[in-house]
Design a protein around this motif. Structure first.
Motif, PDB file in Angstrom:
ATOM      1  N   PHE A   1      -3.592   9.792   3.388  1.00  0.00           N
ATOM      2  CA  PHE A   1      -2.211  10.259   3.315  1.00  0.00           C
ATOM      3  C   PHE A   1      -1.238   9.096   3.506  1.00  0.00           C
ATOM      4  CE2 PHE A   1       1.697  11.850   5.203  1.00  0.00           C
ATOM      5  CZ  PHE A   1       2.048  12.860   4.315  1.00  0.00           C
ATOM      6  N   GLY A   2      -1.523   8.240   4.492  1.00  0.00           N
ATOM      7  CA  GLY A   2      -0.632   7.115   4.759  1.00  0.00           C
ATOM      8  C   GLY A   2      -0.545   6.163   3.589  1.00  0.00           C
ATOM      9  N   LEU A   3      -1.689   5.852   2.980  1.00  0.00           N
ATOM     10  CA  LEU A   3      -1.693   4.930   1.852  1.00  0.00           C
ATOM     11  C   LEU A   3      -0.941   5.526   0.669  1.00  0.00           C
ATOM     12  CD1 LEU A   3      -2.653   2.306   0.574  1.00  0.00           C
ATOM     13  CD2 LEU A   3      -4.823   3.424   0.023  1.00  0.00           C
ATOM     14  N   ARG A   4      -1.184   6.796   0.400  1.00  0.00           N
ATOM     15  CA  ARG A   4      -0.511   7.456  -0.720  1.00  0.00           C
ATOM     16  C   ARG A   4       0.993   7.553  -0.478  1.00  0.00           C
ATOM     17  NH1 ARG A   4       0.677   8.247  -5.666  1.00  0.00           N
ATOM     18  NH2 ARG A   4       1.309  10.356  -6.226  1.00  0.00           N
ATOM     19  N   TRP A   5       1.390   7.918   0.731  1.00  0.00           N
ATOM     20  CA  TRP A   5       2.808   8.078   1.025  1.00  0.00           C
ATOM     21  C   TRP A   5       3.536   6.740   1.016  1.00  0.00           C
ATOM     22  CZ3 TRP A   5       5.952  11.678   0.217  1.00  0.00           C
ATOM     23  CH2 TRP A   5       7.199  11.710   0.838  1.00  0.00           C
ATOM     24  N   MET A   6       2.902   5.695   1.548  1.00  0.00           N
ATOM     25  CA  MET A   6       3.515   4.369   1.529  1.00  0.00           C
ATOM     26  C   MET A   6       3.642   3.853   0.101  1.00  0.00           C
ATOM     27  SD  MET A   6       4.408   3.532   4.574  1.00  0.00           S
ATOM     28  CE  MET A   6       4.620   1.762   4.520  1.00  0.00           C
ATOM     29  N   ALA A   7       2.655   4.178  -0.735  1.00  0.00           N
ATOM     30  CA  ALA A   7       2.747   3.776  -2.137  1.00  0.00           C
ATOM     31  C   ALA A   7       3.929   4.451  -2.820  1.00  0.00           C
ATOM     32  CB  ALA A   7       1.446   4.130  -2.858  1.00  0.00           C
ATOM     33  N   LEU A   8       4.170   5.724  -2.473  1.00  0.00           N
ATOM     34  CA  LEU A   8       5.312   6.430  -3.051  1.00  0.00           C
ATOM     35  C   LEU A   8       6.634   5.872  -2.541  1.00  0.00           C
ATOM     36  CD1 LEU A   8       3.949  10.077  -2.826  1.00  0.00           C
ATOM     37  CD2 LEU A   8       4.366   8.791  -4.926  1.00  0.00           C
ATOM     38  N   ARG A   9       6.675   5.567  -1.259  1.00  0.00           N
ATOM     39  CA  ARG A   9       7.927   5.088  -0.657  1.00  0.00           C
ATOM     40  C   ARG A   9       8.286   3.683  -1.110  1.00  0.00           C
ATOM     41  NH1 ARG A   9       9.736   7.484   4.080  1.00  0.00           N
ATOM     42  NH2 ARG A   9      11.455   6.003   3.841  1.00  0.00           N
ATOM     43  N   HIS A  10       7.269   2.831  -1.274  1.00  0.00           N
ATOM     44  CA  HIS A  10       7.522   1.420  -1.549  1.00  0.00           C
ATOM     45  C   HIS A  10       7.136   1.002  -2.964  1.00  0.00           C
ATOM     46  CE1 HIS A  10       8.517   0.746   2.664  1.00  0.00           C
ATOM     47  NE2 HIS A  10       7.418   1.392   2.996  1.00  0.00           N
ATOM     48  N   GLY A  11       6.701   1.950  -3.773  1.00  0.00           N
ATOM     49  CA  GLY A  11       6.402   1.622  -5.158  1.00  0.00           C
ATOM     50  C   GLY A  11       5.138   0.814  -5.358  1.00  0.00           C
ATOM     51  N   TRP A  12       4.187   0.916  -4.447  1.00  0.00           N
ATOM     52  CA  TRP A  12       2.927   0.199  -4.625  1.00  0.00           C
ATOM     53  C   TRP A  12       2.188   0.777  -5.825  1.00  0.00           C
ATOM     54  CZ3 TRP A  12       1.003   0.526   1.153  1.00  0.00           C
ATOM     55  CH2 TRP A  12       1.857  -0.248   1.947  1.00  0.00           C
ATOM     56  N   ARG A  13       1.741  -0.097  -6.709  1.00  0.00           N
ATOM     57  CA  ARG A  13       1.078   0.339  -7.930  1.00  0.00           C
ATOM     58  C   ARG A  13      -0.060  -0.608  -8.266  1.00  0.00           C
ATOM     59  NH1 ARG A  13       4.585   3.789 -10.751  1.00  0.00           N
ATOM     60  NH2 ARG A  13       3.443   3.459 -12.689  1.00  0.00           N
ATOM     61  N   LEU A  14      -1.018  -0.092  -9.012  1.00  0.00           N
ATOM     62  CA  LEU A  14      -2.067  -0.948  -9.549  1.00  0.00           C
ATOM     63  C   LEU A  14      -1.526  -1.701 -10.758  1.00  0.00           C
ATOM     64  CD1 LEU A  14      -5.133   1.465  -9.388  1.00  0.00           C
ATOM     65  CD2 LEU A  14      -4.639  -0.449  -7.862  1.00  0.00           C
ATOM     66  N   PRO A  15      -2.151  -2.844 -11.103  1.00  0.00           N
ATOM     67  CA  PRO A  15      -1.675  -3.602 -12.281  1.00  0.00           C
ATOM     68  C   PRO A  15      -1.810  -2.778 -13.554  1.00  0.00           C
ATOM     69  CG  PRO A  15      -3.171  -4.925 -10.930  1.00  0.00           C
ATOM     70  CD  PRO A  15      -3.258  -3.528 -10.416  1.00  0.00           C
ATOM     71  N   VAL A  16      -0.874  -2.990 -14.451  1.00  0.00           N
ATOM     72  CA  VAL A  16      -0.878  -2.332 -15.766  1.00  0.00           C
ATOM     73  C   VAL A  16      -0.952  -3.418 -16.829  1.00  0.00           C
ATOM     74  CG1 VAL A  16       0.406  -0.846 -17.345  1.00  0.00           C
ATOM     75  CG2 VAL A  16       0.479  -0.421 -14.882  1.00  0.00           C
ATOM     76  N   ALA A  17      -1.820  -3.206 -17.816  1.00  0.00           N
ATOM     77  CA  ALA A  17      -1.977  -4.187 -18.888  1.00  0.00           C
ATOM     78  C   ALA A  17      -0.679  -4.272 -19.689  1.00  0.00           C
ATOM     79  CB  ALA A  17      -3.137  -3.802 -19.783  1.00  0.00           C
ATOM     80  N   ARG A  18      -0.283  -5.491 -20.022  1.00  0.00           N
ATOM     81  CA  ARG A  18       0.911  -5.688 -20.819  1.00  0.00           C
ATOM     82  C   ARG A  18       0.587  -5.491 -22.300  1.00  0.00           C
ATOM     83  NH1 ARG A  18       3.877 -11.058 -18.226  1.00  0.00           N
ATOM     84  NH2 ARG A  18       4.223 -10.191 -16.122  1.00  0.00           N
ATOM     85  N   ALA A  19       1.449  -4.732 -22.961  1.00  0.00           N
ATOM     86  CA  ALA A  19       1.243  -4.519 -24.389  1.00  0.00           C
ATOM     87  C   ALA A  19       1.551  -5.805 -25.144  1.00  0.00           C
ATOM     88  CB  ALA A  19       2.147  -3.392 -24.882  1.00  0.00           C
ATOM     89  N   ARG A  20       0.730  -6.095 -26.158  1.00  0.00           N
ATOM     90  CA  ARG A  20       0.938  -7.294 -26.957  1.00  0.00           C
ATOM     91  C   ARG A  20       2.150  -7.096 -27.852  1.00  0.00           C
ATOM     92  NH1 ARG A  20      -4.107  -9.680 -30.119  1.00  0.00           N
ATOM     93  NH2 ARG A  20      -4.696  -9.945 -27.914  1.00  0.00           N
TER      94      ARG A  20
ATOM     95  N   TYR B   1      -3.389   6.587  -6.201  1.00  0.00           N
ATOM     96  CA  TYR B   1      -3.750   7.986  -6.033  1.00  0.00           C
ATOM     97  C   TYR B   1      -5.247   8.112  -5.808  1.00  0.00           C
ATOM     98  CZ  TYR B   1      -3.286  13.037  -6.782  1.00  0.00           C
ATOM     99  OH  TYR B   1      -3.279  14.408  -6.615  1.00  0.00           O
ATOM    100  N   ALA B   2      -6.010   7.762  -6.825  1.00  0.00           N
ATOM    101  CA  ALA B   2      -7.463   7.782  -6.671  1.00  0.00           C
ATOM    102  C   ALA B   2      -7.906   6.758  -5.628  1.00  0.00           C
ATOM    103  CB  ALA B   2      -8.141   7.509  -8.012  1.00  0.00           C
ATOM    104  N   VAL B   3      -7.209   5.636  -5.569  1.00  0.00           N
ATOM    105  CA  VAL B   3      -7.556   4.599  -4.585  1.00  0.00           C
ATOM    106  C   VAL B   3      -7.376   5.131  -3.169  1.00  0.00           C
ATOM    107  CG1 VAL B   3      -6.884   2.341  -3.667  1.00  0.00           C
ATOM    108  CG2 VAL B   3      -7.033   2.693  -6.140  1.00  0.00           C
ATOM    109  N   ALA B   4      -6.312   5.895  -2.946  1.00  0.00           N
ATOM    110  CA  ALA B   4      -6.095   6.479  -1.622  1.00  0.00           C
ATOM    111  C   ALA B   4      -7.206   7.465  -1.279  1.00  0.00           C
ATOM    112  CB  ALA B   4      -4.735   7.182  -1.580  1.00  0.00           C
ATOM    113  N   ALA B   5      -7.631   8.263  -2.273  1.00  0.00           N
ATOM    114  CA  ALA B   5      -8.728   9.205  -2.040  1.00  0.00           C
ATOM    115  C   ALA B   5     -10.021   8.468  -1.729  1.00  0.00           C
ATOM    116  CB  ALA B   5      -8.912  10.103  -3.261  1.00  0.00           C
ATOM    117  N   LEU B   6     -10.265   7.362  -2.428  1.00  0.00           N
ATOM    118  CA  LEU B   6     -11.461   6.558  -2.147  1.00  0.00           C
ATOM    119  C   LEU B   6     -11.416   5.992  -0.737  1.00  0.00           C
ATOM    120  CD1 LEU B   6     -11.976   4.582  -5.491  1.00  0.00           C
ATOM    121  CD2 LEU B   6     -13.548   6.253  -4.484  1.00  0.00           C
ATOM    122  N   ALA B   7     -10.236   5.580  -0.302  1.00  0.00           N
ATOM    123  CA  ALA B   7     -10.108   5.021   1.050  1.00  0.00           C
ATOM    124  C   ALA B   7     -10.414   6.083   2.103  1.00  0.00           C
ATOM    125  CB  ALA B   7      -8.707   4.458   1.249  1.00  0.00           C
ATOM    126  N   GLY B   8      -9.860   7.279   1.923  1.00  0.00           N
ATOM    127  CA  GLY B   8     -10.112   8.347   2.885  1.00  0.00           C
ATOM    128  C   GLY B   8     -11.572   8.757   2.922  1.00  0.00           C
TER     129      GLY B   8
END
Length: 204
Positions: A184-203, A151-158
């Motif tokens: 818009f393309g990056l955000r929409w493709m992320a929604l369509r294909h589930g692109w996500r940033l890494p999430v820390a694993r809980a211990r 989300y924020a990454v797409a805004a930074l790209a634009g």
């Protein structure tokens, strides 16, 4: 140029207001709640941007057309929400369009006020994500920007496309179009294909 920017700014205001109003209807808010959420989603990011760059009063408060545009979007959604809901993922679609328009316009305005390209890109991102954060907080939902989606990454790209064009002294209008499409393309493709940033694993 100023007229074109105003037109795009109002379009961005309208589509972000639609996303806020659609979420409000889904949350079963009354008419006043729908209007509040539509306005919050539409103008919060721009107000934060204008305060930070010293543009006083903020454009959304100085020009009646912004709030009127947001309220018209809210009224339209309240009246015809069934038709809007039949669109595929309406909240996400409108939100992606608003994010793209606000990110590039926010970057362009920050550059016009003399900020560096890097700072302007950050403010463009702030313009894009501010309304969505305000919208989600008002309905006690974790903001989308904090949920690891692009989300924020797409805004930074634009915004980055617009800032890079300024550095290279390229025309701003085509750069804004390319930047908005990239966001818009990056955000929409992320929604369509589930692109996500890494999430820390809980211990465990």
């Amino acid at each position: 140029m100023s007229t074109l920017l105003l037109v795009f700014d109002l379009i961005g205001t309208f589509v972000f207001a639609l996303s806020g109003a659609t979420l409000a209807v889904r949350q079963r808010l009354d008419l006043f709640g729908v209007l509040v959420l539509s306005c919050a989603a539409a103008v919060s990011g721009g107000i934060v941007r204008d305060v930070l760059i010293g543009a006083h009063p903020p454009a959304a408060l100085a020009d009646w057309r912004y709030l009127v545009t947001a309220m018209l979007a809210g009224l339209a959604t309240f009246r015809w929400h069934g038709a809007i809901e039949r669109l595929r993922n309406p909240v996400q679609l409108f939100d992606a369009a608003g994010l793209a328009l606000f990110a590039v316009l926010g970057t362009g305005k920050a550059l016009a006020f003399g900020l560096s390209p890097f700072a302007a890109t950050l403010l463009g991102m702030t313009t894009g994500i501010g309304g969505g954060i305000a919208r989600d907080v008002l309905v006690a939902r974790v903001p989308v920007v904090l949920q690891a989606e692009l989300y924020a990454v797409a805004a930074l790209a634009g915004g980055g496309v617009v800032a890079l064009a300024a550095v290279l002294q390229l025309p701003q209008q085509p750069a804004m179009v390319v930047g908005a499409l990239a966001c818009f393309g990056l955000r929409w493709m992320a929604l369509r294909h589930g692109w996500r940033l890494p999430v820390a694993r809980a211990r465990e």
